[in-house]
Design a protein around this motif. Structure first.
Motif, PDB file in Angstrom:
ATOM      1  N   ALA A 107       0.838  -1.207   0.000  1.00  7.42           N
ATOM      2  CA  ALA A 107       0.000   0.000   0.000  1.00  7.42           C
ATOM      3  C   ALA A 107       0.874   1.258   0.000  1.00  7.42           C
ATOM      4  O   ALA A 107       0.563   2.242  -0.695  1.00  7.42           O
ATOM      5  N   GLU A 108       1.967   1.222   0.737  1.00 11.81           N
ATOM      6  CA  GLU A 108       2.880   2.370   0.757  1.00 11.81           C
ATOM      7  C   GLU A 108       3.544   2.549  -0.610  1.00 11.81           C
ATOM      8  O   GLU A 108       3.679   3.671  -1.089  1.00 11.81           O
ATOM      9  N   TRP A 109       3.936   1.466  -1.242  1.00 14.58           N
ATOM     10  CA  TRP A 109       4.512   1.562  -2.591  1.00 14.58           C
ATOM     11  C   TRP A 109       3.506   2.144  -3.563  1.00 14.58           C
ATOM     12  O   TRP A 109       3.854   2.975  -4.397  1.00 14.58           O
ATOM     13  N   GLU A 110       2.261   1.700  -3.462  1.00 14.70           N
ATOM     14  CA  GLU A 110       1.222   2.251  -4.337  1.00 14.70           C
ATOM     15  C   GLU A 110       1.084   3.754  -4.116  1.00 14.70           C
ATOM     16  O   GLU A 110       0.964   4.521  -5.078  1.00 14.70           O
ATOM     17  N   ARG A 111       1.127   4.180  -2.868  1.00 16.74           N
ATOM     18  CA  ARG A 111       1.002   5.611  -2.548  1.00 16.74           C
ATOM     19  C   ARG A 111       2.154   6.404  -3.155  1.00 16.74           C
ATOM     20  O   ARG A 111       1.950   7.455  -3.778  1.00 16.74           O
ATOM     21  N   ILE A 112       3.377   5.900  -3.023  1.00 20.89           N
ATOM     22  CA  ILE A 112       4.555   6.601  -3.537  1.00 20.89           C
ATOM     23  C   ILE A 112       4.515   6.687  -5.062  1.00 20.89           C
ATOM     24  O   ILE A 112       4.745   7.751  -5.641  1.00 20.89           O
ATOM     25  N   VAL A 113       4.194   5.587  -5.716  1.00 20.90           N
ATOM     26  CA  VAL A 113       4.138   5.586  -7.181  1.00 20.90           C
ATOM     27  C   VAL A 113       3.007   6.480  -7.668  1.00 20.90           C
ATOM     28  O   VAL A 113       3.140   7.183  -8.673  1.00 20.90           O
ATOM     29  N   LYS A 114       1.902   6.486  -6.934  1.00 16.54           N
ATOM     30  CA  LYS A 114       0.764   7.331  -7.301  1.00 16.54           C
ATOM     31  C   LYS A 114       1.163   8.805  -7.317  1.00 16.54           C
ATOM     32  O   LYS A 114       0.762   9.561  -8.196  1.00 16.54           O
ATOM     33  N   MET A 115       1.979   9.218  -6.349  1.00 17.20           N
ATOM     34  CA  MET A 115       2.416  10.617  -6.279  1.00 17.20           C
ATOM     35  C   MET A 115       3.273  11.000  -7.492  1.00 17.20           C
ATOM     36  O   MET A 115       3.241  12.133  -7.950  1.00 17.20           O
ATOM     37  N   ALA A 116       4.030  10.035  -8.030  1.00 17.73           N
ATOM     38  CA  ALA A 116       4.912  10.312  -9.158  1.00 17.73           C
ATOM     39  C   ALA A 116       4.246  10.044 -10.505  1.00 17.73           C
ATOM     40  O   ALA A 116       4.788  10.403 -11.546  1.00 17.73           O
ATOM     41  N   SER A 117       3.075   9.439 -10.480  1.00 19.83           N
ATOM     42  CA  SER A 117       2.399   9.055 -11.712  1.00 19.83           C
ATOM     43  C   SER A 117       1.728  10.244 -12.388  1.00 19.83           C
ATOM     44  O   SER A 117       1.136  11.100 -11.733  1.00 19.83           O
ATOM     45  N   LYS A 118       1.794  10.260 -13.711  1.00 19.36           N
ATOM     46  CA  LYS A 118       1.141  11.313 -14.475  1.00 19.36           C
ATOM     47  C   LYS A 118      -0.374  11.292 -14.264  1.00 19.36           C
ATOM     48  O   LYS A 118      -1.019  12.322 -14.188  1.00 19.36           O
ATOM     49  N   ARG A 119      -0.945  10.102 -14.136  1.00 28.26           N
ATOM     50  CA  ARG A 119      -2.392   9.959 -13.954  1.00 28.26           C
ATOM     51  C   ARG A 119      -2.806   9.933 -12.486  1.00 28.26           C
ATOM     52  O   ARG A 119      -3.986   9.753 -12.178  1.00 28.26           O
ATOM     53  N   GLN A 120      -1.841  10.050 -11.597  1.00 31.09           N
ATOM     54  CA  GLN A 120      -2.114  10.013 -10.155  1.00 31.09           C
ATOM     55  C   GLN A 120      -2.816   8.715  -9.755  1.00 31.09           C
ATOM     56  O   GLN A 120      -3.742   8.714  -8.946  1.00 31.09           O
ATOM     57  N   ALA A 121      -2.355   7.603 -10.333  1.00 28.81           N
ATOM     58  CA  ALA A 121      -2.930   6.308 -10.020  1.00 28.81           C
ATOM     59  C   ALA A 121      -1.831   5.253 -10.072  1.00 28.81           C
ATOM     60  O   ALA A 121      -0.921   5.340 -10.881  1.00 28.81           O
ATOM     61  N   ALA A 122      -1.923   4.286  -9.173  1.00 31.71           N
ATOM     62  CA  ALA A 122      -0.982   3.167  -9.164  1.00 31.71           C
ATOM     63  C   ALA A 122      -1.620   2.002  -8.428  1.00 31.71           C
ATOM     64  O   ALA A 122      -2.241   2.181  -7.388  1.00 31.71           O
ATOM     65  N   THR A 123      -1.493   0.821  -9.007  1.00 28.67           N
ATOM     66  CA  THR A 123      -2.023  -0.374  -8.352  1.00 28.67           C
ATOM     67  C   THR A 123      -1.012  -1.501  -8.470  1.00 28.67           C
ATOM     68  O   THR A 123      -0.295  -1.607  -9.463  1.00 28.67           O
ATOM     69  N   PHE A 124      -0.958  -2.327  -7.442  1.00 27.46           N
ATOM     70  CA  PHE A 124      -0.098  -3.507  -7.464  1.00 27.46           C
ATOM     71  C   PHE A 124      -0.733  -4.593  -8.318  1.00 27.46           C
ATOM     72  O   PHE A 124      -0.097  -5.183  -9.162  1.00 27.46           O
ATOM     73  N   PHE A 125      -2.015  -4.847  -8.061  1.00 27.21           N
ATOM     74  CA  PHE A 125      -2.751  -5.830  -8.837  1.00 27.21           C
ATOM     75  C   PHE A 125      -3.349  -5.150 -10.054  1.00 27.21           C
ATOM     76  O   PHE A 125      -3.653  -3.958 -10.022  1.00 27.21           O
ATOM     77  N   PRO A 126      -3.553  -5.881 -11.129  1.00 27.49           N
ATOM     78  CA  PRO A 126      -4.193  -5.281 -12.304  1.00 27.49           C
ATOM     79  C   PRO A 126      -5.584  -4.752 -11.945  1.00 27.49           C
ATOM     80  O   PRO A 126      -6.262  -5.344 -11.111  1.00 27.49           O
ATOM     81  N   THR A 127      -5.970  -3.679 -12.541  1.00 27.36           N
ATOM     82  CA  THR A 127      -7.299  -3.148 -12.267  1.00 27.36           C
ATOM     83  C   THR A 127      -8.339  -3.994 -12.973  1.00 27.36           C
ATOM     84  O   THR A 127      -8.099  -4.536 -14.044  1.00 27.36           O
ATOM     85  N   ALA A 128      -9.470  -4.119 -12.340  1.00 33.72           N
ATOM     86  CA  ALA A 128     -10.561  -4.906 -12.909  1.00 33.72           C
ATOM     87  C   ALA A 128     -11.842  -4.095 -12.816  1.00 33.72           C
ATOM     88  O   ALA A 128     -11.993  -3.228 -11.955  1.00 33.72           O
ATOM     89  N   ARG A 129     -12.744  -4.391 -13.675  1.00 36.47           N
ATOM     90  CA  ARG A 129     -14.019  -3.689 -13.694  1.00 36.47           C
ATOM     91  C   ARG A 129     -14.757  -3.912 -12.376  1.00 36.47           C
ATOM     92  O   ARG A 129     -14.793  -5.022 -11.853  1.00 36.47           O
ATOM     93  N   ASN A 130     -15.340  -2.872 -11.842  1.00 37.10           N
ATOM     94  CA  ASN A 130     -16.106  -2.913 -10.591  1.00 37.10           C
ATOM     95  C   ASN A 130     -15.267  -3.282  -9.373  1.00 37.10           C
ATOM     96  O   ASN A 130     -15.800  -3.770  -8.384  1.00 37.10           O
TER      97      ASN A 130
END
Length: 114
Positions: free
Chosen positions: A48-71
């Motif tokens: 969760a901390e890695w996701e937070r750090i990557v999210k801050m540096a991401s152009k889209r302000q999003a980061a997930t460890f697992f692939p995103t899935a619908r719903n």
């Protein structure tokens, strides 16, 4: 086979993991993620901390460890909550809610425990 040759299996297999390598594996199943979350909460917090750090540096302000899935809620915390649900992810499993705080000594799917 382990017993036959006098070799101890990796201890993680006795704790309910289906494969050993990355913690958690991006290919783990629902039951395995549930076991990891209740036995190794520090690993979930680390991701969760890695996701937070990557999210801050991401152009889209999003980061997930697992692939995103619908719903599905994004992020490992959403996946952990999903692992506590019954089929379809719409309702919490009452038995799993009780089990989350009562960790058994062994949960091996391979019958490795004595």
């Amino acid at each position: 086979m382990h017993r036959k040759h006098g070799i101890d299996p990796n201890p993680l297999y006795k704790l309910g993991t289906g494969q050993v390598g990355c913690m958690p594996c991006i290919n783990c199943n629902k039951a395995e993620l549930f076991e990891i979350a209740r036995r190794f909460p520090k690993e979930i917090a680390r991701v969760a901390e890695w996701e937070r750090i990557v999210k801050m540096a991401s152009k889209r302000q999003a980061a997930t460890f697992f692939p995103t899935a619908r719903n599905m809620p994004a992020g490992i915390d959403g996946w952990v909550e999903w692992s506590k649900t019954v089929r379809g992810g719409q309702q919490y499993d009452l038995l799993k809610a009780f089990e989350f705080d009562n960790v058994p000594a062994c949960s091996s799917a391979y019958g490795l425990c004595e």
